[in-house]
Design a protein around this motif. Sequence first.
Motif, PDB file in Angstrom:
ATOM      1  N   THR A 101     -21.087  79.699  19.174  1.00  0.00           N
ATOM      2  CA  THR A 101     -20.037  80.408  19.084  1.00  0.00           C
ATOM      3  C   THR A 101     -18.871  79.871  18.209  1.00  0.00           C
ATOM      4  OG1 THR A 101     -19.121  79.498  21.333  1.00  0.00           O
ATOM      5  CG2 THR A 101     -20.796  81.608  21.311  1.00  0.00           C
ATOM      6  N   ILE A 102     -19.047  78.638  17.613  1.00  0.00           N
ATOM      7  CA  ILE A 102     -17.958  77.891  16.853  1.00  0.00           C
ATOM      8  C   ILE A 102     -18.301  77.792  15.474  1.00  0.00           C
ATOM      9  CG2 ILE A 102     -16.885  77.018  19.018  1.00  0.00           C
ATOM     10  CD1 ILE A 102     -18.323  74.402  18.029  1.00  0.00           C
ATOM     11  N   GLN A 103     -17.474  77.373  14.946  1.00  0.00           N
ATOM     12  CA  GLN A 103     -18.003  76.981  13.360  1.00  0.00           C
ATOM     13  C   GLN A 103     -18.571  75.486  13.443  1.00  0.00           C
ATOM     14  OE1 GLN A 103     -14.533  75.623  10.667  1.00  0.00           O
ATOM     15  NE2 GLN A 103     -15.102  77.695   9.787  1.00  0.00           N
ATOM     16  N   TYR A 104     -19.851  75.491  12.939  1.00  0.00           N
ATOM     17  CA  TYR A 104     -20.524  74.443  13.137  1.00  0.00           C
ATOM     18  C   TYR A 104     -21.800  74.109  12.111  1.00  0.00           C
ATOM     19  CZ  TYR A 104     -23.842  70.998  15.824  1.00  0.00           C
ATOM     20  OH  TYR A 104     -24.679  70.213  16.351  1.00  0.00           O
ATOM     21  N   PRO A 105     -21.776  73.128  11.645  1.00  0.00           N
ATOM     22  CA  PRO A 105     -22.826  72.630  10.297  1.00  0.00           C
ATOM     23  C   PRO A 105     -24.097  72.751  11.071  1.00  0.00           C
ATOM     24  CG  PRO A 105     -21.114  71.043  10.295  1.00  0.00           C
ATOM     25  CD  PRO A 105     -20.939  71.761  11.759  1.00  0.00           C
ATOM     26  N   LEU A 106     -25.073  73.370  10.382  1.00  0.00           N
ATOM     27  CA  LEU A 106     -26.352  73.584  10.716  1.00  0.00           C
ATOM     28  C   LEU A 106     -27.320  72.508  10.159  1.00  0.00           C
ATOM     29  CD1 LEU A 106     -26.580  77.472  10.163  1.00  0.00           C
ATOM     30  CD2 LEU A 106     -26.388  76.362  12.412  1.00  0.00           C
ATOM     31  N   THR A 107     -28.194  72.106  10.746  1.00  0.00           N
ATOM     32  CA  THR A 107     -29.225  71.003  10.588  1.00  0.00           C
ATOM     33  C   THR A 107     -30.680  71.585  10.166  1.00  0.00           C
ATOM     34  OG1 THR A 107     -27.934  69.525  11.708  1.00  0.00           O
ATOM     35  CG2 THR A 107     -30.105  68.627  11.340  1.00  0.00           C
ATOM     36  N   PHE A 108     -31.310  71.162   9.271  1.00  0.00           N
ATOM     37  CA  PHE A 108     -32.553  71.557   8.768  1.00  0.00           C
ATOM     38  C   PHE A 108     -33.150  70.389   8.488  1.00  0.00           C
ATOM     39  CE2 PHE A 108     -29.141  74.670   7.145  1.00  0.00           C
ATOM     40  CZ  PHE A 108     -29.910  75.591   7.524  1.00  0.00           C
ATOM     41  N   ASP A 109     -33.978  69.925   9.620  1.00  0.00           N
ATOM     42  CA  ASP A 109     -34.604  68.707  10.030  1.00  0.00           C
ATOM     43  C   ASP A 109     -35.830  68.262   9.190  1.00  0.00           C
ATOM     44  OD1 ASP A 109     -35.183  70.510  12.024  1.00  0.00           O
ATOM     45  OD2 ASP A 109     -36.070  68.953  13.064  1.00  0.00           O
ATOM     46  N   VAL A 110     -36.653  69.318   9.038  1.00  0.00           N
ATOM     47  CA  VAL A 110     -37.767  69.202   8.389  1.00  0.00           C
ATOM     48  C   VAL A 110     -37.695  69.151   6.753  1.00  0.00           C
ATOM     49  CG1 VAL A 110     -40.358  69.741   8.169  1.00  0.00           C
ATOM     50  CG2 VAL A 110     -38.963  69.895  10.299  1.00  0.00           C
ATOM     51  N   VAL A 111     -37.980  68.020   6.193  1.00  0.00           N
ATOM     52  CA  VAL A 111     -37.653  67.823   4.704  1.00  0.00           C
ATOM     53  C   VAL A 111     -39.142  67.995   3.944  1.00  0.00           C
ATOM     54  CG1 VAL A 111     -36.881  66.632   2.796  1.00  0.00           C
ATOM     55  CG2 VAL A 111     -35.482  66.639   4.961  1.00  0.00           C
ATOM     56  N   LYS A 112     -39.142  69.170   3.105  1.00  0.00           N
ATOM     57  CA  LYS A 112     -40.445  69.248   2.422  1.00  0.00           C
ATOM     58  C   LYS A 112     -40.254  68.749   0.996  1.00  0.00           C
ATOM     59  CE  LYS A 112     -43.339  70.792   4.347  1.00  0.00           C
ATOM     60  NZ  LYS A 112     -44.454  70.187   4.942  1.00  0.00           N
ATOM     61  N   THR A 113     -38.979  68.786   0.230  1.00  0.00           N
ATOM     62  CA  THR A 113     -38.713  68.401  -0.719  1.00  0.00           C
ATOM     63  C   THR A 113     -37.342  67.651  -1.169  1.00  0.00           C
ATOM     64  OG1 THR A 113     -39.921  70.365  -1.897  1.00  0.00           O
ATOM     65  CG2 THR A 113     -38.569  68.973  -3.424  1.00  0.00           C
ATOM     66  N   ASN A 114     -37.404  66.633  -1.672  1.00  0.00           N
ATOM     67  CA  ASN A 114     -36.290  65.711  -1.907  1.00  0.00           C
ATOM     68  C   ASN A 114     -35.991  65.030  -3.245  1.00  0.00           C
ATOM     69  OD1 ASN A 114     -33.448  65.185  -1.170  1.00  0.00           O
ATOM     70  ND2 ASN A 114     -34.331  63.562   0.385  1.00  0.00           N
ATOM     71  N   PHE A 115     -36.088  65.813  -4.334  1.00  0.00           N
ATOM     72  CA  PHE A 115     -36.144  64.847  -5.619  1.00  0.00           C
ATOM     73  C   PHE A 115     -34.666  64.656  -5.802  1.00  0.00           C
ATOM     74  CE2 PHE A 115     -39.938  67.476  -6.355  1.00  0.00           C
ATOM     75  CZ  PHE A 115     -40.993  66.742  -6.500  1.00  0.00           C
ATOM     76  N   GLY A 116     -34.683  63.307  -6.107  1.00  0.00           N
ATOM     77  CA  GLY A 116     -33.145  62.815  -6.232  1.00  0.00           C
ATOM     78  C   GLY A 116     -32.636  62.154  -5.016  1.00  0.00           C
ATOM     79  N   ASN A 117     -33.217  62.365  -3.799  1.00  0.00           N
ATOM     80  CA  ASN A 117     -32.716  61.794  -2.593  1.00  0.00           C
ATOM     81  C   ASN A 117     -31.361  62.177  -2.253  1.00  0.00           C
ATOM     82  OD1 ASN A 117     -35.324  60.533  -1.957  1.00  0.00           O
ATOM     83  ND2 ASN A 117     -34.585  58.896  -3.554  1.00  0.00           N
ATOM     84  N   GLY A 118     -30.875  63.460  -2.617  1.00  0.00           N
ATOM     85  CA  GLY A 118     -29.509  63.891  -2.229  1.00  0.00           C
ATOM     86  C   GLY A 118     -29.569  64.566  -0.915  1.00  0.00           C
ATOM     87  N   TYR A 119     -30.575  65.081  -0.192  1.00  0.00           N
ATOM     88  CA  TYR A 119     -30.476  65.926   0.989  1.00  0.00           C
ATOM     89  C   TYR A 119     -30.714  64.836   2.235  1.00  0.00           C
ATOM     90  CZ  TYR A 119     -31.171  69.163   4.818  1.00  0.00           C
ATOM     91  OH  TYR A 119     -31.156  69.748   5.815  1.00  0.00           O
ATOM     92  N   HIS A 120     -29.783  64.929   3.174  1.00  0.00           N
ATOM     93  CA  HIS A 120     -29.864  64.439   4.325  1.00  0.00           C
ATOM     94  C   HIS A 120     -30.220  64.859   5.473  1.00  0.00           C
ATOM     95  CE1 HIS A 120     -28.151  60.754   2.033  1.00  0.00           C
ATOM     96  NE2 HIS A 120     -27.460  61.654   1.596  1.00  0.00           N
ATOM     97  N   SER A 121     -31.295  65.024   6.143  1.00  0.00           N
ATOM     98  CA  SER A 121     -31.782  65.805   7.059  1.00  0.00           C
ATOM     99  C   SER A 121     -31.248  65.530   8.617  1.00  0.00           C
ATOM    100  CB  SER A 121     -33.567  65.334   7.558  1.00  0.00           C
ATOM    101  OG  SER A 121     -33.390  64.134   7.833  1.00  0.00           O
TER     102      SER A 121
END
Length: 266
Positions: free
Chosen positions: A150-170
């Motif tokens: 019910t508040i402003q909150y960052p969502l976490t997408f924890d299953v990483v399938k592709t990460n070329f460049g290693n920019g995404y942090h699960s």
Amino acid sequence: MLANRVTQLERTIGKEQQNSVQREFQSMNLEVKTDIPHPDFSKTDNKPRIQESELHAPDKDTNGSKLKTCDDRILTLERTVGMEIEEADASLPNESEISKIRRTKEKNSPSKVNINKKRLLSPVTTPYPSNTIQTIAFYAYMSKHTPTITIQYPLTFDVVKTNFGNGYHSTTGVFMVPESGVYVFTWTIRIGSNNYHATQLMVNTDELGIIYSYVGSGPDLGGTGIVVAHVDKGDDVYVRTHALWNSGVIYSDASGRSSFAGWRLF
């Protein structure tokens, strides 16, 4: 004899040069007649004649001076005719030029042209240089449902399938831009009945895009947003819930995933 030299000149330069000579004589007030035989200076009569020795005595009298000038002009015309003949001979192609013309004709023959067309249509075998731009792309989704927010909150997408460049942090759900450029970002949020959610795509603290999904008493619903934007190296890109319009669970299971993806265009 002057008459003989004039006759030879007339035969060499033709009718057109003959007329030119006639005009030259007329400019000196001397009459030249081409339709009658040339006078025979060997015959004598009671009329006074100009001796040949007088033709070369420019200081003797006025007529002798004029004839001397005429003689000089005739010599000049003779030299001009000789030069024109030499230039005409020089303009004729020599043996090497004739051979060159023959080779050019053979080169442009239909059989040669067909061979050249076949060569032009043949496939190019030269390899193109490889693309040196680093490939940057990521795709991740939620492994399970996210409880009611019910508040402003960052969502976490924890299953990483592709990460070329290693920019995404699960662990945080943040994509940290490895290289500046133009990127495409897309996210999908699935919600159940009697729920609603507004989710934002953020770059640092700025909103780039937002979607709103609402489900009444019907089945589940998924909403997808897409953004194309230029981002700089080191920027944080992430998805968060809105501060006001949130209610219910965000779904993610085998029936449908809530996900987050992005890639660089250039």
